[in-house]
Write an enzyme that holds these catalytic residues in place. Structure first.
Site, PDB file in Angstrom:
ATOM      1  N   ARG A 124       0.852  -1.312   0.103  1.00  0.00           N
ATOM      2  CA  ARG A 124       0.073   0.165   0.048  1.00  0.00           C
ATOM      3  C   ARG A 124       0.965   1.260   0.027  1.00  0.00           C
ATOM      4  NH1 ARG A 124      -3.159  -3.284   3.375  1.00  0.00           N
ATOM      5  NH2 ARG A 124      -4.832  -4.165   2.276  1.00  0.00           N
ATOM      6  N   LYS A 168       2.587  11.464 -11.562  1.00  0.00           N
ATOM      7  CA  LYS A 168       1.851  10.683 -12.096  1.00  0.00           C
ATOM      8  C   LYS A 168       2.715   9.031 -12.511  1.00  0.00           C
ATOM      9  CE  LYS A 168      -0.392  12.540 -15.553  1.00  0.00           C
ATOM     10  NZ  LYS A 168      -1.322  12.642 -16.663  1.00  0.00           N
ATOM     11  N   GLU A 215       8.731  17.476 -26.347  1.00  0.00           N
ATOM     12  CA  GLU A 215       8.149  17.913 -24.931  1.00  0.00           C
ATOM     13  C   GLU A 215       8.453  19.490 -24.690  1.00  0.00           C
ATOM     14  OE1 GLU A 215       5.631  16.382 -24.130  1.00  0.00           O
ATOM     15  OE2 GLU A 215       5.912  14.254 -24.839  1.00  0.00           O
ATOM     16  N   LYS A 236       6.860  22.831 -16.383  1.00  0.00           N
ATOM     17  CA  LYS A 236       5.729  21.637 -15.890  1.00  0.00           C
ATOM     18  C   LYS A 236       5.570  21.781 -14.595  1.00  0.00           C
ATOM     19  CE  LYS A 236       4.353  16.980 -16.047  1.00  0.00           C
ATOM     20  NZ  LYS A 236       4.354  16.011 -16.749  1.00  0.00           N
ATOM     21  N   GLU A 255      -4.845  16.936 -11.876  1.00  0.00           N
ATOM     22  CA  GLU A 255      -5.412  17.104 -13.092  1.00  0.00           C
ATOM     23  C   GLU A 255      -7.031  17.279 -13.129  1.00  0.00           C
ATOM     24  OE1 GLU A 255      -3.159  14.397 -16.132  1.00  0.00           O
ATOM     25  OE2 GLU A 255      -5.068  13.725 -16.705  1.00  0.00           O
ATOM     26  N   ARG A 258      -3.920  21.581 -15.845  1.00  0.00           N
ATOM     27  CA  ARG A 258      -2.913  20.411 -16.108  1.00  0.00           C
ATOM     28  C   ARG A 258      -3.412  19.996 -17.821  1.00  0.00           C
ATOM     29  NH1 ARG A 258      -0.185  16.384 -12.098  1.00  0.00           N
ATOM     30  NH2 ARG A 258       1.193  15.163 -13.660  1.00  0.00           N
ATOM     31  N   ASN A 296      -1.604  18.817 -22.618  1.00  0.00           N
ATOM     32  CA  ASN A 296      -1.977  17.904 -23.438  1.00  0.00           C
ATOM     33  C   ASN A 296      -1.696  18.351 -24.799  1.00  0.00           C
ATOM     34  OD1 ASN A 296      -2.763  15.163 -23.715  1.00  0.00           O
ATOM     35  ND2 ASN A 296      -4.964  15.832 -24.135  1.00  0.00           N
ATOM     36  N   HIS A 323      -0.888  16.580 -27.922  1.00  0.00           N
ATOM     37  CA  HIS A 323      -1.022  15.260 -27.452  1.00  0.00           C
ATOM     38  C   HIS A 323      -2.256  14.649 -28.052  1.00  0.00           C
ATOM     39  CE1 HIS A 323       2.632  15.980 -25.358  1.00  0.00           C
ATOM     40  NE2 HIS A 323       2.769  14.905 -25.019  1.00  0.00           N
ATOM     41  N   HIS A 378      -1.345  11.468 -29.825  1.00  0.00           N
ATOM     42  CA  HIS A 378      -1.976  10.116 -29.483  1.00  0.00           C
ATOM     43  C   HIS A 378      -2.734   9.261 -30.642  1.00  0.00           C
ATOM     44  CE1 HIS A 378      -1.319  11.209 -24.969  1.00  0.00           C
ATOM     45  NE2 HIS A 378      -0.513  10.650 -25.588  1.00  0.00           N
ATOM     46  N   HIS A 397       7.089   8.496 -29.966  1.00  0.00           N
ATOM     47  CA  HIS A 397       6.331   9.308 -28.994  1.00  0.00           C
ATOM     48  C   HIS A 397       6.452  10.869 -29.598  1.00  0.00           C
ATOM     49  CE1 HIS A 397       3.363  11.053 -26.129  1.00  0.00           C
ATOM     50  NE2 HIS A 397       4.717  11.815 -25.691  1.00  0.00           N
TER      51      HIS A 397
HETATM   52  N1  LIG Z   1       4.236   9.905 -15.646  1.00  0.00           N
HETATM   53  C1  LIG Z   1       4.206  10.959 -16.336  1.00  0.00           C
HETATM   54  O1  LIG Z   1       3.727  11.953 -16.220  1.00  0.00           O
HETATM   55  C2  LIG Z   1       4.704  10.669 -17.858  1.00  0.00           C
HETATM   56  C3  LIG Z   1       4.846  11.706 -18.821  1.00  0.00           C
HETATM   57  C4  LIG Z   1       5.502  11.598 -20.033  1.00  0.00           C
HETATM   58  C5  LIG Z   1       5.693  10.218 -20.472  1.00  0.00           C
HETATM   59  N2  LIG Z   1       5.423   9.296 -19.569  1.00  0.00           N
HETATM   60  C6  LIG Z   1       6.094   7.968 -19.975  1.00  0.00           C
HETATM   61  O2  LIG Z   1       7.445   8.030 -20.312  1.00  0.00           O
HETATM   62  C7  LIG Z   1       7.606   6.782 -21.106  1.00  0.00           C
HETATM   63  C8  LIG Z   1       8.826   7.132 -22.166  1.00  0.00           C
HETATM   64  O3  LIG Z   1       9.914   7.539 -21.525  1.00  0.00           O
HETATM   65  P1  LIG Z   1      11.299   7.914 -22.140  1.00  0.00           P
HETATM   66  O4  LIG Z   1      11.053   8.664 -23.447  1.00  0.00           O
HETATM   67  O5  LIG Z   1      12.232   8.414 -21.270  1.00  0.00           O
HETATM   68  O6  LIG Z   1      11.765   6.463 -22.730  1.00  0.00           O
HETATM   69  P2  LIG Z   1      12.390   4.993 -21.880  1.00  0.00           P
HETATM   70  O7  LIG Z   1      12.216   5.189 -20.379  1.00  0.00           O
HETATM   71  O8  LIG Z   1      11.775   4.075 -22.799  1.00  0.00           O
HETATM   72  O9  LIG Z   1      13.710   5.240 -22.387  1.00  0.00           O
HETATM   73  C9  LIG Z   1      14.312   5.275 -23.578  1.00  0.00           C
HETATM   74  C10 LIG Z   1      15.485   4.466 -23.766  1.00  0.00           C
HETATM   75  O10 LIG Z   1      16.712   5.123 -23.693  1.00  0.00           O
HETATM   76  C11 LIG Z   1      17.555   4.335 -22.426  1.00  0.00           C
HETATM   77  N3  LIG Z   1      18.198   5.210 -21.634  1.00  0.00           N
HETATM   78  C12 LIG Z   1      17.589   5.887 -20.598  1.00  0.00           C
HETATM   79  N4  LIG Z   1      18.409   6.575 -20.241  1.00  0.00           N
HETATM   80  C13 LIG Z   1      19.548   6.525 -20.885  1.00  0.00           C
HETATM   81  C14 LIG Z   1      21.029   7.247 -20.663  1.00  0.00           C
HETATM   82  N5  LIG Z   1      21.041   8.207 -19.920  1.00  0.00           N
HETATM   83  N6  LIG Z   1      21.873   7.030 -21.711  1.00  0.00           N
HETATM   84  C15 LIG Z   1      21.480   5.935 -22.739  1.00  0.00           C
HETATM   85  N7  LIG Z   1      20.346   5.383 -22.634  1.00  0.00           N
HETATM   86  C16 LIG Z   1      19.296   5.729 -21.757  1.00  0.00           C
HETATM   87  C17 LIG Z   1      16.519   3.478 -21.801  1.00  0.00           C
HETATM   88  O11 LIG Z   1      17.139   2.291 -21.509  1.00  0.00           O
HETATM   89  C18 LIG Z   1      15.658   3.276 -23.233  1.00  0.00           C
HETATM   90  O12 LIG Z   1      16.162   2.190 -23.827  1.00  0.00           O
HETATM   91  C19 LIG Z   1       6.401   6.435 -21.767  1.00  0.00           C
HETATM   92  O13 LIG Z   1       6.219   4.998 -21.035  1.00  0.00           O
HETATM   93  C20 LIG Z   1       5.389   7.380 -21.412  1.00  0.00           C
HETATM   94  O14 LIG Z   1       4.121   6.889 -20.954  1.00  0.00           O
HETATM   95  C21 LIG Z   1       5.079   9.338 -18.314  1.00  0.00           C
END
Ligand SMILES: NC(=O)c1ccc[n+]([C@@H]2O[C@H](COP(=O)([O-])OP(=O)(O)OC[C@H]3O[C@@H](n4cnc5c(N)ncnc54)[C@H](O)[C@@H]3O)[C@@H](O)[C@H]2O)c1
Length: 353
Positions: free
Chosen positions: A112, A134, A176, A218, A228, A232, A236, A239, A243, A256
Site C-alpha cells: 500500500r 503520475k 516536450e 511543467k 489533473e 494541467r 496535452n 498530444h 496519441h 512518441h
Molecule cells: N508519468 C508521466 O507524467 C509521464 C509523462 C510523459 C511520459 N511518460 C511515460 O514515459 C515513457 C517514455 O519515457 P522515455 O522517453 O524516457 O523512454 P524510456 O524510458 O523507454 O527510455 C528510452 C531508452 O533510453 C534508454 N536510456 C535511458 N537513459 C539513458 C541514458 N542516460 N543513456 C543512454 N540510454 C538511456 C533506456 O534504456 C531506453 O532504451 C512512456 O512510457 C510514457 O508513457 C510518463
C-alpha cells in the site's frame, strides 16, 4: 508542490544522493533500485557509491514500452519480496519514463505504498515524466490505464546522464520542451530558436538552461493542478493529435516525440485557422520542430482514421473533444468547440500522400 511538496534537485550528482537521503532516511534502510541493463552499466556504480550506508538491492528489466505492464510489475514485486523489502523501504527509479512510471507504480502499490525517488536519465524523464507525481502501467485496453498520483520523496536530476542518450531519445524530450515553450514560456521558445545548433551539439550550459526552463513550465502547471482537474490539461497540447496518430499507426513506425511534433504542427494549423495565432507564428513553430529533425507531416494514414481515433481520447469530456491550442507563442488554452470539420482540415494539412 501543492499538497505534496517535494524537491526537484537539478544538476545533482548521482553519487551525492546519499547525502540528501541521510536527512530523512535511516542508515541501514532497504533500498530497491529499479533500472535497465544499459543504464546500470552506465550509472549504477555512481549511484551506489552514495548509498553505502543503506542495504541496496538492484533489479532490472528489459528496455521498451512493452515492458510497462502488469506482468512486469508482478515480476518486480516478486523480486522485492525476495529482497525482503518492508514498509520502511525505499524504491529508487534509475532511468527514463518507462522505469519511472513502472517503479513508481510499484512503489505506490507495494504494501500500500513505500517511499519513492525518481532519478531520471532521459531528457523526456527530466523535463516531463519525473515531475507531477503520475505513475502508471499499460493495459491492452489502453496506455497508462492503471495508474496513480504518487509523488516521489524527491527528483534527483543529474544532467550528465544525458551525455550518453541517443539522439532519437533526446528528440522525444525536445518535442516536450518545445511543447512547454509554446504553452507557457515565450522566452524558452526564443531561446530554443536562438541556440538550435548548440542544442544539437549538446553544449552543456545551453542544455542546463533549456532543461531548467522546461522543468519550470511543467512545475508551474502541475503545482496549480496536482490531480489533473483543470489547467494541467494544457500539457496535452499536441498530444490529442499525437496519441491519435500513434494509435492509428499501431504504435509502430513513429516515436512518441514524432507524434507530439506532428500534433503540435496540427494544433498550430487549427489555431491559425481560428485566428488565434498568425501564419508567421505557425511558421516559427513548424520551423523549430524541423530544425530539431522532428516531423510536421505524416503519410500512411488518412485524416478520417485520425479523426476517429481522436474521438477515443481519454482526455475528452462529456463526449466533447478537448483540444488545446496555442493562442500565442507562450500561451495555450483548452477549447471544447473545435468542430470535426476543423479537425479534419488540420489533419489534411499534415497528412501527405
Ligand atoms: N508519468 C508521466 O507524467 C509521464 C509523462 C510523459 C511520459 N511518460 C511515460 O514515459 C515513457 C517514455 O519515457 P522515455 O522517453 O524516457 O523512454 P524510456 O524510458 O523507454 O527510455 C528510452 C531508452 O533510453 C534508454 N536510456 C535511458 N537513459 C539513458 C541514458 N542516460 N543513456 C543512454 N540510454 C538511456 C533506456 O534504456 C531506453 O532504451 C512512456 O512510457 C510514457 O508513457 C510518463
Amino acid at each position: 508542490m501543492a499538497g505534496h511538496p517535494y524537491p526537484i534537485c537539478l544538476d545533482a550528482k548521482l553519487e551525492d544522493i546519499g547525502k540528501h537521503l541521510q536527512r530523512t532516511i535511516q542508515p541501514g534502510t532497504q533500498i530497491l533500485v529499479v533500472s535497465q541493463e544499459k543504464i546500470v552499466e552506465l550509472y549504477f556504480q555512481r549511484l551506489a557509491a552514495g548509498l553505502r550506508e543503506y542495504q541496496v538491492q538492484l533489479v532490472t528489466f528489459p528496455a521498451g514500452e512493452e515492458e510497462k505492464n502488469l506482468n512486469r510489475l508482478q515480476a518486480l514485486t516478486t523480486e522485492a519480496v525476495a529482497f525482503g523489502l518492508n514498509r520502511e523501504g525505499v524504491i529508487i527509479a534509475l532511468g527514463g519514463g518507462v522505469v519511472g512510471d513502472l517503479a513508481g507504480f510499484l512503489a505506490a502499490t507495494y504494501m500500500r505504498g513505500v517511499r519513492f525517488l525518481q532519478v531520471p536519465t532521459t531528457l523526456l524523464a527530466q523535463v516531463d515524466s519525473s515531475i507531477g507525481g503520475k505513475v502508471a502501467v499499460n493495459h491492452p485496453a489502453g496506455k497508462n490505464l492503471l495508474g496513480a498520483f504518487y509523488p516521489p520523496l524527491a527528483v534527483w536530476t543529474d544532467f550528465s546522464t544525458l551525455d550518453t542518450l541517443p539522439w532519437e531519445e533526446a528528440q522525444n524530450g525536445l518535442a516536450e520542451t518545445i511543447k512547454h515553450a509554446i504553452l507557457g514560456d515565450q522566452e524558452l521558445f526564443d531561446f530554443l530558436e536562438k541556440y538550435v545548433e548548440q542544442i544539437k551539439k549538446r553544449e552543456g550550459s545551453i542544455w542546463r538552461e533549456m532543461i531548467s526552463r522546461s522543468i519550470a513550465v511543467k512545475v508551474r502547471i502541475v503545482s496549480e493542478d496536482e490531480k489533473e482537474k483543470g489547467t494541467r490539461a494544457l500539457l496535452n497540447l499536441g498530444h490529442s493529435f499525437g496519441h491519435a496518430l500513434e494509435s492509428a499507426m499501431g504504435y509502430t513506425g513513429i516515436t512518441h516525440g514524432q507524434g507530439v511534433s506532428i500534433g503540435l504542427a496540427a494544433a498550430a494549423n487549427i489555431a491559425q485557422q481560428r485566428g488565434h495565432i498568425k501564419s508567421q507564428e505557425t511558421q516559427r513553430i513548424h520551423t523549430l520542430l524541423r530544425d530539431f529533425g522532428l516531423p510536421v507531416n505524416i503519410s500512411g494514414v488518412t485524416p478520417e482514421q485520425l479523426l476517429l481515433k481522436m474521438g477515443a481520447d481519454k482526455k475528452n469530456r462529456e463526449g466533447k473533444k478537448v483540444i488545446i491550442l496555442p493562442v500565442r507563442i507562450g500561451r495555450a488554452m483548452a477549447f471544447r468547440d473545435c468542430s470535426d470539420d476543423e479537425l479534419m482540415q488540420a489533419w489534411r494539412e499534415v497528412v501527405v500522400c
